[in-house]
Design an enzyme around this catalytic site. Sequence first.
Site, PDB file in Angstrom:
ATOM      1  N   LYS A  92      47.251  -2.638 -59.313  1.00 54.92           N
ATOM      2  CA  LYS A  92      48.797  -1.307 -59.329  1.00 54.92           C
ATOM      3  C   LYS A  92      47.390  -0.019 -59.398  1.00 54.92           C
ATOM      4  O   LYS A  92      46.866  -0.324 -60.501  1.00 54.92           O
ATOM      5  CB  LYS A  92      49.374  -1.534 -60.617  1.00 54.92           C
ATOM      6  CG  LYS A  92      49.749  -3.103 -60.104  1.00 54.92           C
ATOM      7  CD  LYS A  92      51.003  -2.918 -59.557  1.00 54.92           C
ATOM      8  CE  LYS A  92      51.718  -4.528 -58.910  1.00 54.92           C
ATOM      9  NZ  LYS A  92      51.454  -5.328 -58.300  1.00 54.92           N
ATOM     10  N   ASP A  93      48.979   0.499 -59.674  1.00 59.65           N
ATOM     11  CA  ASP A  93      47.734   3.398 -59.531  1.00 59.65           C
ATOM     12  C   ASP A  93      47.430   2.938 -61.164  1.00 59.65           C
ATOM     13  O   ASP A  93      48.180   2.365 -61.994  1.00 59.65           O
ATOM     14  CB  ASP A  93      48.816   3.000 -59.305  1.00 59.65           C
ATOM     15  CG  ASP A  93      48.419   4.558 -59.027  1.00 59.65           C
ATOM     16  OD1 ASP A  93      47.365   5.188 -58.849  1.00 59.65           O
ATOM     17  OD2 ASP A  93      48.770   5.746 -59.799  1.00 59.65           O
TER      18      ASP A  93
END
Length: 367
Positions: A92-93
């Site tokens: 995930k970012d």
Amino acid sequence: MSPDFGALGAGAAPAQELRGPRPDGARPARRALFAAPEDFEVEELALYEPSGDGAHTFVLVEKRLRTTEEVARVLARAAGVRPGDVGYAGRKDRFAIARQWLSVPGLAPDAALALEAPGVRVLDARRHPHKLRTGQLRGNRFRLRLSGLAPEALAALPARAAALYERGLPNRFGAQRYGADGANAERAAARLAGDGSWPRDRREARFLLSALQAAVFDDVLARRPLPLHRLETGDVAMVCASGGAFLVEDAASEQPRADRFEISPTGPIFGTRTSEAQGAPGARERESLARFGIDLARFRPPRGLRARGARRPLRVRPEGLAVESVGPDAALISVALPPGTYATVLVEALLEGAGSSGDRESQAAVP
């Protein structure tokens, strides 16, 4: 879930003929700015619930300005295990508020819930028998606040959203798949050619190889001559509901199913057992592989990795896509995307040809 395109005060326009990115790899020159991590929220949609029993503990975390790998190291230290023993379904970012599950062996749920670390909150912890593996998720739900939009960009969002929902979002990979400097595909191609050794860390080696696989797919997507909802004889099509794939022997007879978004054309994630397209689509796929120096008959993945290959749809439907004006230059986007589909690609598609009032580059990447 039905899409909502009316919140900006404009009616949905007829669907446009959507194509993939241009062959030169050009992207929209101006993008909306995610001004803060809170402007980019992502929630992982779990494939299954932890059972409550077993040697692993599934830990639901909310992270801010932390990468998934950093959170995995925090959990590994707490459990006294190697970071590679910690499982997760996808990265995930960093520049985001992201909620996702990670699995940790030998960590009691109570100890996980008591864990404190900068930028990390533990929301839930439950036991499960098995490690969480890459790809074990239903998708991701996003809530994106775009700011600095020019008036024409804001006004165009409903029509663009309607077109993407009806015809599909080009399913290319986001820039972060290629590494911080964008050169991971080239590094992997050099290693396949024998110009260097692969990293010993399996995750690092897999990430390099996946960048090269993504580059081939994106090249195939960029060079497709037809809109992405149109089939060609020789395509390998995917059934959207089941993920099953088949060879398209008569494009005209199968086209009504594509029009209903029951099936979609695919591109290759190359590997040792990749299903190959035929005819003109197959010829273009072979050309893309050759551009990166890949001969499938001689391809061998790095030691310790399996790379059997797969087919990836060239387009996906952004489910529950909704756009809402939240100011004179800002909009809120809500959407659920399948695994491996990038929210920044959606934003680029929504803003293609439009500008932002400040001409500022997006700082965010996508899980």
